[in-house]
Design an enzyme around this catalytic site. Structure first.
Site, PDB file in Angstrom:
ATOM      1  NE  ARG A  63      -0.645   6.665  -2.053  1.00 39.22           N
ATOM      2  CZ  ARG A  63       0.633   6.886  -1.985  1.00 39.22           C
ATOM      3  NH1 ARG A  63       1.347   6.936  -3.077  1.00 39.22           N
ATOM      4  NH2 ARG A  63       1.204   7.089  -0.830  1.00 39.22           N
ATOM      5  CG  HIS A 106       2.684  10.183  -5.857  1.00 37.06           C
ATOM      6  ND1 HIS A 106       3.400  11.234  -5.325  1.00 37.06           N
ATOM      7  CD2 HIS A 106       2.864   9.133  -5.006  1.00 37.06           C
ATOM      8  CE1 HIS A 106       3.988  10.834  -4.191  1.00 37.06           C
ATOM      9  NE2 HIS A 106       3.692   9.575  -3.988  1.00 37.06           N
ATOM     10  CG  HIS A 120      -0.335  11.184  -3.234  1.00 39.96           C
ATOM     11  ND1 HIS A 120      -1.215  11.758  -2.353  1.00 39.96           N
ATOM     12  CD2 HIS A 120       0.576  10.523  -2.480  1.00 39.96           C
ATOM     13  CE1 HIS A 120      -0.844  11.459  -1.106  1.00 39.96           C
ATOM     14  NE2 HIS A 120       0.239  10.704  -1.166  1.00 39.96           N
ATOM     15  CG  LEU A 149      11.236   5.732  -0.221  1.00 42.70           C
ATOM     16  CD1 LEU A 149      11.153   6.600   1.033  1.00 42.70           C
ATOM     17  CD2 LEU A 149      12.213   6.350  -1.201  1.00 42.70           C
ATOM     18  CD  GLU A 171       2.532   6.328   4.071  1.00 47.36           C
ATOM     19  OE1 GLU A 171       2.457   6.179   2.856  1.00 47.36           O
ATOM     20  OE2 GLU A 171       3.549   6.723   4.655  1.00 47.36           O
ATOM     21  NE  ARG A 216       4.100   3.894  -5.056  1.00 48.93           N
ATOM     22  CZ  ARG A 216       4.360   4.773  -4.091  1.00 48.93           C
ATOM     23  NH1 ARG A 216       5.288   4.526  -3.198  1.00 48.93           N
ATOM     24  NH2 ARG A 216       3.715   5.913  -4.038  1.00 48.93           N
TER      25      ARG A 216
HETATM   26  C1  SIN Z   1       3.045  10.016   1.018  1.00 53.13           C
HETATM   27  O1  SIN Z   1       3.696  10.432   1.960  1.00 53.13           O
HETATM   28  O2  SIN Z   1       1.832  10.078   0.964  1.00 53.13           O
HETATM   29  C2  SIN Z   1       3.769   9.414  -0.132  1.00 53.13           C
HETATM   30  C3  SIN Z   1       4.265   8.095   0.215  1.00 53.13           C
HETATM   31  C4  SIN Z   1       4.359   7.245  -1.009  1.00 53.13           C
HETATM   32  O3  SIN Z   1       4.019   7.679  -2.091  1.00 53.13           O
HETATM   33  O4  SIN Z   1       4.764   6.088  -0.868  1.00 53.13           O
END
Ligand code: SIN
Length: 550
Positions: free
Chosen positions: A300, A361, A251, A402, A127, A396
Site C-alpha cells: 500500500r 486508513h 489506503h 483483524l 490483497e 501493515r
Molecule cells: C480493504 O478491504 O482494502 C481493507 C483491508 C485492510 O485494510 O486490511
C-alpha cells in the site's frame, strides 16, 4: 454513587473489544464501554477480510510465507517474534470466530461449477503484498459480519455489562493520584455517561483499551467519525509508552465522489484483477508498472505514493480502478456492497472505471505492547488498532489487523489471570474506596463552541497538507507550531468549560496529531509509510520511535 465496579473494563466495541469482552467473561465480570452504540466502530467498515493461513484449503500457502510477506511489508521494523506468534495463532482464533457464529463466504457462494466438496470450502481472497490467497471474507462486508456475530454473543452474555454512550475521558492511575506506588498501575477510568451527563468512576482490576484507530486526524479518511484515537491519547496522558506513530497507512483506493466521503473500494478488488489507471490526454493508462513489479497489487505505501505522484504530474483529481475484466454476475456476488454503492452512483463496475483517491486508513503505531498485550502500565492492556505490537512495523500488510485483533485480545485476557488473583480482596476494596470522584473545579458552559469546530477542522487540514503521504521537515515543523497553539487553546477550554463528547474527542485528536508530528520529526529517514523528501533513503539502523510523556 456514580461508580461502577468490575473485574474487567474493556473500552471499545470493535472486533478487539468485543472479542476481549467475550474471553474475559470466562474469568470474571466485564464492563464493555463504548462511546456510541455497540455497532458504531471502525471494524464494522472493514471490507476485505481477515488473513490466515488455511492449511487444507490453500496447499500453496504456508506460515513461513505469511510471515515473510508481513516482514517485507513492514520494511525492516516488524518484531519477528510478534509476527511469528500472531500468524501462527491465527487459525485457532479463526476457529473461535466460526464457533461464535461468524459466517465466512464459501467458494460455492461465488464460484460457478465447483464440486460439492469445493463449494463448502472457504473462499480465500488476495490483497496487496500477499504472495498467496489467504484472506477469509464475508462478501465485501467482513467487518459487518464479524461485529454482527460478536455483538449478538455479548448481548446474550449475562457477565458482560454493556455501557453504550459512555465516553472514556481519562485513565485512573496510581501516578495520577500521587500514590507513589513502585509501578504505575491502572485502576480504571473516568467515563462520561453522555445521556445522563455525569462522569462516573469505573473501577477495574484489569483495563483493556480497544479503542481503535485515529483516521479522523486527517481531512480525508476511510474511517468513521468515531476514529479519534481516544485510547492512544489517554494512555499517553497516563504515561504509557507509545510507539511508531509516524506510520499512518493511506489506503490507495477510497471512492472519489463529491458527496460520498470515506467509502472504501477494497483492495480485494485489485486482488481479483482490477488495475489502476490514470487519465492522460483523454486516455486511461496503467502506471503501476513504473513503480513495482507487483503493479497494482504492490504494498500500500508504494501504491499510495505512486497515485499521489501521478495525480500531481497529471493535474487530475483522481485515478481509476478498472475491473471490467469481470462480468456483472461475478462482481455482484463477490463485492455486493461495493457493486451496489457504485451502481447507485451510476457506475456499473463491469463496464465503467471507478474513480479513487488515497485516504488515511490505519494507524500502524499505537500503545506499545508486548506479545501478551501488556502495556508499560501494570493492569493496562491494549489490543487492536490502538496497540503497537510489532506486527505491522513500518507498514501493515492488508487484512493482518483483524487477525491481530483477535489473537491479541485472546493473549491479553489469557495473561490477565495472575492480575485478577493478585488484585482481589480487601486491599483492592480499600484502594477503590480511596479513589476520588472526577472533578475539574468550576467548569462553566462555554459560549464559544466554535473553538471546538474550528480547531477540529484546522487539525485535519494541516495534517493532510503537512503530515500526509509526502512529508518534508519544513512542513512537519510548520505542523508542530500549529498543533502547539491549538493544544494550548484546547487545554484552556478543557479545564474551564463543561465536558462534552466533542471536547473529549478534540482533546484526544490533538494529542494524536502531536504524537504523529513528533514521531515523524524524529525519524530522519524514509521507511515504509513514512516518507520525508529531505531524507529519501532508509537508514542502516532500523529503530522504533518510542515516546513517553514523562
Ligand atoms: C480493504 O478491504 O482494502 C481493507 C483491508 C485492510 O485494510 O486490511
Amino acid at each position: 454513587m456514580n461508580s461502577e465496579k468490575f473485574d474487567f473494563l474493556v473500552i471499545g466495541s470493535g472486533i478487539a473489544g468485543l472479542f476481549s469482552a467475550i474471553k474475559a467473561s470466562e474469568k470474571g465480570t466485564v464492563a464493555l464501554v463504548t462511546k456510541r452504540e455497540l455497532f458504531e466502530c471502525n471494524s464494522v467498515y472493514a471490507q476485505g477480510g481477515i488473513s490466515c493461513v488455511m492449511e487444507g484449503i490453500n496447499e500453496k500457502d504456508s506460515f513461513a510465507s505469511h510471515i515473510q510477506d508481513t516482514l517485507e511489508a513492514g520494511a525492516g521494523l516488524c518484531k519477528e517474534e510478534a509476527v511469528k506468534a500472531i500468524v501462527n495463532d491465527a487459525p485457532s482464533r479463526i476457529q473461535d470466530l466460526i464457533n461464535l457464529g461468524v459466517n465466512f463466504t464459501t467458494r460455492g457462494e461465488v464460484e460457478n461449477g465447483c464440486s460439492t466438496e469445493e463449494a463448502a470450502e472457504y473462499d480465500l481472497g488476495k490483497e496487496g503484498g500477499h504472495s498467496r490467497r489467504r484472506v477469509l471474507h464475508a462478501g465485501d462486508v467482513t467487518g459487518e459480519e464479524l461485529i454482527r456475530a460478536l455483538v449478538s454473543v455479548c448481548k446474550n452474555n449475562p457477565k458482560i455489562n454493556v455501557f453504550e454512550n459512555h465516553h472514556a475521558i481519562d485513565l485512573i492511575t496510581t501516578e495520577r493520584l500521587g500514590w507513589g506506588e513502585e509501578s504505575n498501575q491502572c485502576l480504571g477510568a473516568y467515563i462520561l455517561d453522555v445521556e445522563n451527563d455525569v462522569v462516573k468512576t469505573f473501577h477495574s482490576k484489569v483495563t483493556v483499551l480497544a479503542t481503535g484507530g485515529a483516521g479522523k486526524v486527517y481531512l480525508y479518511t476511510t474511517n468513521p467519525d468515531i476514529a479519534t484515537g481516544d485510547g492512544v491519547a489517554m494512555a499517553y496522558r497516563a504515561n504509557a509508552q507509545v510507539s511508531n506513530m509516524e506510520f499512518f497507512q493511506f489506503h490507495p483506493t477510497c471512492l472519489y465522489h463529491h458527496e460520498i466521503k470515506s467509502f472504501l473500494i477494497s483492495e480485494a478488488v485489485r486482488g481479483e484483477g482490477a488495475v489502476l489507471k490514470v487519465k492522460k490526454k483523454n486516455k486511461y493508462v496503467e502506471f503501476m508498472d513504473k513503480y513495482h513489479e507487483l503493479k497494482s497489487l504492490a504494498p500500500r505505501d508504494i501504491v499510495a505514493r505512486a497515485i499521489d505522484r501521478e495525480l500531481k504530474e497529471s493535474g487530475e483529481k483522481c485515478v481509476y480502478l478498472d475491473i471490467t475484466n469481470h462480468d456483472a454476475e461475478y462482481l455482484q456476488k463477490r463485492f455486493p456492497s461495493i457493486y451496489e454503492k457504485c451502481l447507485s452512483l451510476g457506475l456499473d463496475m463491469s463496464k465503467d472505471l471507478i474513480p479513487v483517491v488515497p485516504a488515511a486508513h490505519y494507524c500502524c503505531g499505537g500503545i506499545n505492547t508486548d506479545i501478551k498485550g501488556r502495556t508499560s502500565l501494570e493492569r493496562l492492556y491494549a489490543v487492536g488498532e490502538a496497540a503497537s505490537t510489532g506486527l505491522h512495523g513500518a507498514n501493515r500488510l492488508a487484512s493482518n489487523s483483524l487477525m491481530e485483533a483477535v489473537v491479541m485480545a485472546n493473549n491479553a485476557i489469557d495473561d490477565s489471570s495472575d492480575l485478577l488473583a493478585k488484585y482481589d480482596g480487601a486491599a483492592v476494596q480499600a484502594q477503590r474506596n480511596a479513589i476520588p470522584d472526577w472533578s475539574r473545579g468550576n467548569a462553566t458552559d462555554s459560549d464559544e463552541l466554535v473553538v471546538i469546530t474550528h480547531n477540529w477542522s484546522e487539525i485535519r487540514s494541516f495534517m493532510w497538507d503537512y503530515v500526509g503521504i509526502f512529508r518534508t521537515t519544513k512542513r512537519l515543523q510548520r505542523a508542530k507550531r500549529r498543533i502547539r497553539t491549538i493544544q494550548q487553546e484546547i487545554n484552556h477550554y478543557y479545564w474551564n468549560f463543561v465536558i462534552t463528547p466533542d471536547l473529549i474527542e478534540l482533546r484526544n485528536l490533538a494529542g494524536i496529531a502531536e504524537l504523529i508530528i513528533d514521531s515523524a520529526l524524529s525519524r530522519k529517514e524514509s521507511r515504509g509509510l513514512h516518507y520525508n523528501v529531505d531524507f529519501p533513503n532508509k537508514s542502516n539502523s532500523a529503530h522504533e520511535t518510542i515516546i513517553r510523556r514523562r
